[in-house]
Scaffold this motif. Structure first.
Motif, mmCIF file in Angstrom:
data_model
loop_
_atom_site.group_PDB
_atom_site.id
_atom_site.type_symbol
_atom_site.label_atom_id
_atom_site.label_comp_id
_atom_site.label_asym_id
_atom_site.label_seq_id
_atom_site.Cartn_x
_atom_site.Cartn_y
_atom_site.Cartn_z
ATOM 1 N N ALA A 2 47.891 36.254 32.229
ATOM 2 C CA ALA A 2 46.928 35.731 33.270
ATOM 3 C C ALA A 2 46.108 37.064 33.990
ATOM 4 N N TRP A 3 47.013 38.092 34.012
ATOM 5 C CA TRP A 3 46.343 39.366 34.590
ATOM 6 C C TRP A 3 44.965 39.666 33.725
ATOM 7 N N ARG A 4 45.447 39.847 32.373
ATOM 8 C CA ARG A 4 44.511 40.701 31.366
ATOM 9 C C ARG A 4 43.369 39.526 31.593
ATOM 10 N N ASP A 5 43.613 38.104 31.304
ATOM 11 C CA ASP A 5 42.535 37.205 31.410
ATOM 12 C C ASP A 5 41.340 37.281 32.444
ATOM 13 N N SER A 6 41.993 37.639 33.416
ATOM 14 C CA SER A 6 41.228 37.392 35.024
ATOM 15 C C SER A 6 40.491 38.553 34.921
ATOM 16 N N ARG A 7 40.567 39.594 34.129
ATOM 17 C CA ARG A 7 39.684 40.960 34.311
ATOM 18 C C ARG A 7 38.178 40.495 34.553
ATOM 19 N N ARG A 8 37.668 39.810 33.740
ATOM 20 C CA ARG A 8 36.215 39.341 33.719
ATOM 21 C C ARG A 8 35.759 38.295 34.592
ATOM 22 N N SER A 9 36.950 37.833 35.416
ATOM 23 C CA SER A 9 36.539 36.722 36.080
ATOM 24 C C SER A 9 37.143 36.611 37.524
ATOM 25 N N ARG A 10 37.312 37.824 37.891
ATOM 26 C CA ARG A 10 38.363 37.835 39.166
ATOM 27 C C ARG A 10 37.150 37.607 40.435
ATOM 28 N N GLN A 11 35.928 38.042 40.267
ATOM 29 C CA GLN A 11 35.095 37.680 41.161
ATOM 30 C C GLN A 11 34.694 36.126 41.558
ATOM 31 N N ARG A 12 34.804 35.583 40.485
ATOM 32 C CA ARG A 12 34.399 34.148 40.360
ATOM 33 C C ARG A 12 35.663 33.408 40.928
#
Length: 848
Positions: A2-12
């Motif tokens: 979950a942490w790794r996958d969120s790297r590109r989408s945290r702002q959204r």
């Protein structure tokens, strides 16, 4: 993962979770304020009463009881209060006020805020005719400290301006401003006459540490029989806490609506987010991850973002609550000290996380069905279509949470159910309108319209459209604002209806029999009509079918000593105790008036030596009596037995001399009584002239000016409206935030559409027009749906609750619709500006 996958989408992720920030902020602010208010009430409980104990009554007690009253407590203060017209000779201003004659050291607790402060000491010496006057009254009459105020036959020097009295809210001083004078001078005013409506009160101070409730318990029964009301600090604290607790619970539900609105945005945003993550989920499935594991990865992401959003909301709410004492200040009888409320903050964070997870769960459930074959094919619906029993479970959990939260706030399951049903109806109607629009546009697509119009309308039903979410979110905000405005107008129109046409708008009361001819002449001299003149007789109820409260109490005690079942006499047949402690003001006539309608039986009339009276229908049921029962009255010491001959339905909304009990003519003519006269004044100047004549010639006669009441009511409703608008603002802002986040999250889909349009030859101006038209249509439809829903709900209130004609003013509603539409267009176009600035080649390279 979950942490790794969120790297590109945290702002959204942060953006769509920001939708719950304002809802949590409103919730935490209100609950923190409620906690601080409860604590302040507990700390300042004595200031609510100004004493340890008050005893009040409105009829002269026996000498033995009077002697008893003078032996209670360590210190005591005495108060005589009554309504009366007061005038300011310098300005000529006249106003109905509450006159209070004080004797003693009231208040014993709390600060009596008077300007100048030295005026209180001068007033308590009572060696001069001094008056302390509420600030609201001085402002209304254009008076100031140093002027004189006239009460009946005596003038008093205004020594101080009362800004706050312990236990009295600022709004109360506006409704019923008070003039305080030394009690010893009241008898000289000529205002205390037979038939005058006078209330008496003792304020008591006990030695520190005294258990007041235990001290007065042995004499409570005696005080009750004498018609004396007991009010202790504990009683006042309980009453005040309950009243303002209900207010904070109601406002918490309003804040909860803003939170639910944000969560609808969360559900929509997560749905868009999931569609972008389908390829990633398919790869995870190919590598051996189960559907459940894939769903939990993204559920964990949303839970963490929900925690962040709820925490930010809790911090913001803790800051907002600092301003709430200013917002509610005029309604509060105490000063609220604001501090951080840990229970409110923690419950707000927990609520935010729970509700974010519940609403995100609905779109995330589809991830479980994503097939590993999605790495080779692009059909998304094929592997996620079909029924999913867990979706119904998610719906059930959301519904249960809403009911549970509403119950937690109201402690009333029925109210919680009605709140949930109303909320579901509003969401359902707005969702149905949005789906109906999609269906109509798809079915009746205007192929002959211009290119820009065709593209903007097609955006309403294309994949990743925002029609449902925006119509629901913005429409609910518009619904709250419009309903607030219409309900305020409805309340005002209900009173204005009473003063419309040829109905009376001024009531003169406390007219003694020997004064009625002079008052008639004064009214006719001003060329005013006498629309109604009614005699009023004051009496007490002593028995219902021969049974009184005291007799029932004695019988109950006797049955207990004989060990008989206590259920032998049920409460449904016993006369209610309050029926024997209140004072009744009745009239006598042989016919009904325009505000009355016969419900059952006949009356009032006399037959065979019996007196048959008419009783108001609802009051009869509260008395637990029926037609044919006997009521025994004590009329100034003379007993009269009556029989209930019939019931009436009374329109209390009409400005008429309406009564609970009406006697027939020929029974009460010789009883001590006073008169009420009703007239209609055309303007404020005529009203002021008549009141000045009454003050100079008949100082004990009081007048109620409906025009002034309407003005005061308008001010009160304005204050209440501001409070509710303040809370509704959170819903509007949340709706706009949901709009902004939805536009941003769908920006990537719009970017591809824009590229295709630009490739096919569309200009930036055309794309801008398409975007503006789409959001204009969405904003207009959302605002129109919310307004129509508010019109329907307010019509229901007018028809079934207030029972008044309903006429909505369209101008403010059109303003609301225009503002909401304009804001929707501005935010939509502003957030889509990147779509307009990107070149087709740049995007095509990124796609490749």
């Amino acid at each position: 993962m979950a942490w790794r996958d969120s790297r590109r989408s945290r702002q959204r992720l942060l953006l769509f979770m920001s939708a719950i920030v304002l809802g949590i902020a409103a919730l935490v602010a209100i609950n923190s304020f409620g906690d601080n208010l409860a604590r302040s009430i507990d700390e300042q409980a004595r200031e609510l009463l100004g004493a340890d104990l008050t005893l009040s009554w409105n009829r002269t007690p026996t000498k033995r009881t009077q002697q008893l009253l003078k032996t209670i407590g360590q210190n005591r203060a005495y108060e005589v209060s009554f309504p009366s017209l007061v005038s300011i000779p310098r300005t000529g201003g006249v106003r109905l006020a509450q006159v209070k004659g004080l004797e003693g050291g009231f208040p014993y607790y709390g600060e009596w805020e008077v300007e100048p402060r030295s005026a209180v000491a001068s007033f308590r010496r009572a060696d001069q005719r001094l008056a302390l006057v509420d600030d609201a009254l001085l402002v209304q009459l254009g008076a100031q400290v140093g002027d004189s105020v006239r009460l009946g036959n005596v003038s008093f020097l205004i020594a101080g301006r009362v800004e706050k009295t312990p236990g009295q809210a600022a709004i109360a001083a506006t409704v019923a401003p008070t003039v305080f004078v030394p009690n010893q001078y009241l008898s000289k005013t000529g205002l205390l006459q037979r038939g005058s409506r006078v209330n008496y009160k003792y304020y008591y101070q006990f030695a520190p540490g005294t258990d007041v409730a235990r001290t007065i318990r042995p004499i409570e029964r005696r005080l009750e029989r004498a018609g004396i009301n007991v009010d202790t600090v504990a009683d006042r604290k309980k009453q005040t806490g309950r009243a303002f607790g209900d207010l904070t619970k109601y406002l918490s539900l309003v804040a909860f609506v803003a939170l639910l609105l944000g969560c609808v945005g969360v559900a929509s945003a997560v749905q868009l987010y999931v569609k972008e993550k389908v390829a990633s989920v398919a790869i995870l499935r190919t590598l051996g991850a189960s559907g459940r594991q894939a769903m939990l990865i993204y559920l964990l992401q949303t839970a963490i973002m929900g925690l962040i959003g709820a925490t930010l909301g809790a911090v913001l709410g803790s800051v907002v609550q600092l301003a709430l004492p200013q917002v509610f200040g005029r309604f509060l009888p105490i000063a609220v000290q604001t501090t951080l409320s840990a229970p409110a903050v923690l419950s707000g964070i927990g609520t935010g996380v729970l509700i974010a997870v519940l609403f995100a769960l609905l779109p995330l459930l589809s991830i479980r069905k994503v097939s590993p074959l999605r790495t080779l094919r692009s059909a998304y619906e094929a592997d996620t279509a079909g029924r999913d029993p867990l979706r119904w479970l998610a719906y059930g959990l959301i519904l249960a949470f809403i009911v549970g939260f509403a119950y937690w706030q109201t402690r009333n399951l029925m109210l919680a159910g009605w709140f949930t049903a109303g909320l579901a109806l509003a969401f359902g109607v707005l969702t149905a309108v949005a789906l109906g629009l999609i269906w109509l546009v798809r079915r009746l697509f205007p192929a002959s319209w211009s290119y820009v119009w065709r593209q903007s309308l097609a955006n309403l039903y294309r994949p990743n459209n925002q029609t449902v979410i925006l119509v629901t979110a913005i429409g609910l905000g518009a619904f709250l604002i419009a309903t607030l405005y219409l309900t305020q107008g409805l309340l005002l129109s209900r009173v204005e209806l009473s003063g419309s046409g040829q109905q009376p708008n001024m009531v003169l009361f406390d007219i003694q029999n020997e004064q009625i001819a002079g008052v008639r002449k004064a009214v006719q001299t001003q060329k005013l009509p006498i629309l109604q003149e009614v005699p009023v007789v004051t009496m007490r109820l002593t028995g219902i079918n021969g049974r009184s409260s005291a007799a029932d109490t004695a019988r109950t005690g006797e049955s207990r000593t004989m060990d008989q079942p206590q259920t032998a006499r049920t409460d449904t047949t016993a006369p209610p105790p309050w029926a024997f402690t209140r004072e009744y003001r009745v009239t006598y006539r042989d016919s009904l008036i325009s505000s009355e309608k016969a419900a059952a039986g006949n009356g009032p009339y006399q037959a065979n030596g019996n007196v048959y009276i008419s009783v108001e229908k609802d009051f009869l049921s509260r008395l637990r009596a029926k037609i044919g029962d006997t009521l025994d009255f004590n009329v100034q010491g003379l007993p009269i037995q009556t029989i209930i001959g019939g019931t009436r339905e009374v329109d209390w909304n009409r400005v008429q001399t309406n009564f609970l009990v009406v006697f027939p003519a020929g029974v009460l003519e010789q009883a001590p009584q006073f008169r009420v006269l009703m007239t209609r004044v055309p303007d404020n100047q005529t009203s002021a002239r008549l009141q000045r004549v009454l003050v100079s010639q008949f100082p004990n006669v009081s007048a109620i000016d409906l025009g002034l009441i309407l003005k005061t009511l308008d001010e009160i409703l304005g204050q209440i409206s501001f409070v509710i608008r303040f809370m509704a603002l959170f819903s509007i802002l949340t709706g706009l935030l949901v709009l902004g986040s939805s536009v941003v999250l769908s920006k990537y889909q719009r970017l591809r559409e824009s590229v295709l349009l630009r490739t096919l030859g569309a200009s930036r101006a055309q794309i801008l027009q398409i975007t503006a038209l789409e959001y204009g249509l969405l904003g207009l439809l959302a605002a129109l749906s919310g307004i129509l829903l508010s019109v329907a709900s307010t019509w229901s209130l007018a028809r079934f609750v207030f029972e008044v004609p309903y006429r909505a003013n369209p101008v403010p509603l059109l303003v609301v619709m225009a503002v909401v539409t304009a804001l929707t267009v501005l935010i939509g176009v502003f957030n889509s500006r990147e779509v307009l600035s990107r070149s087709p080649l740049e995007v095509l390279r990124g796609e490749g």
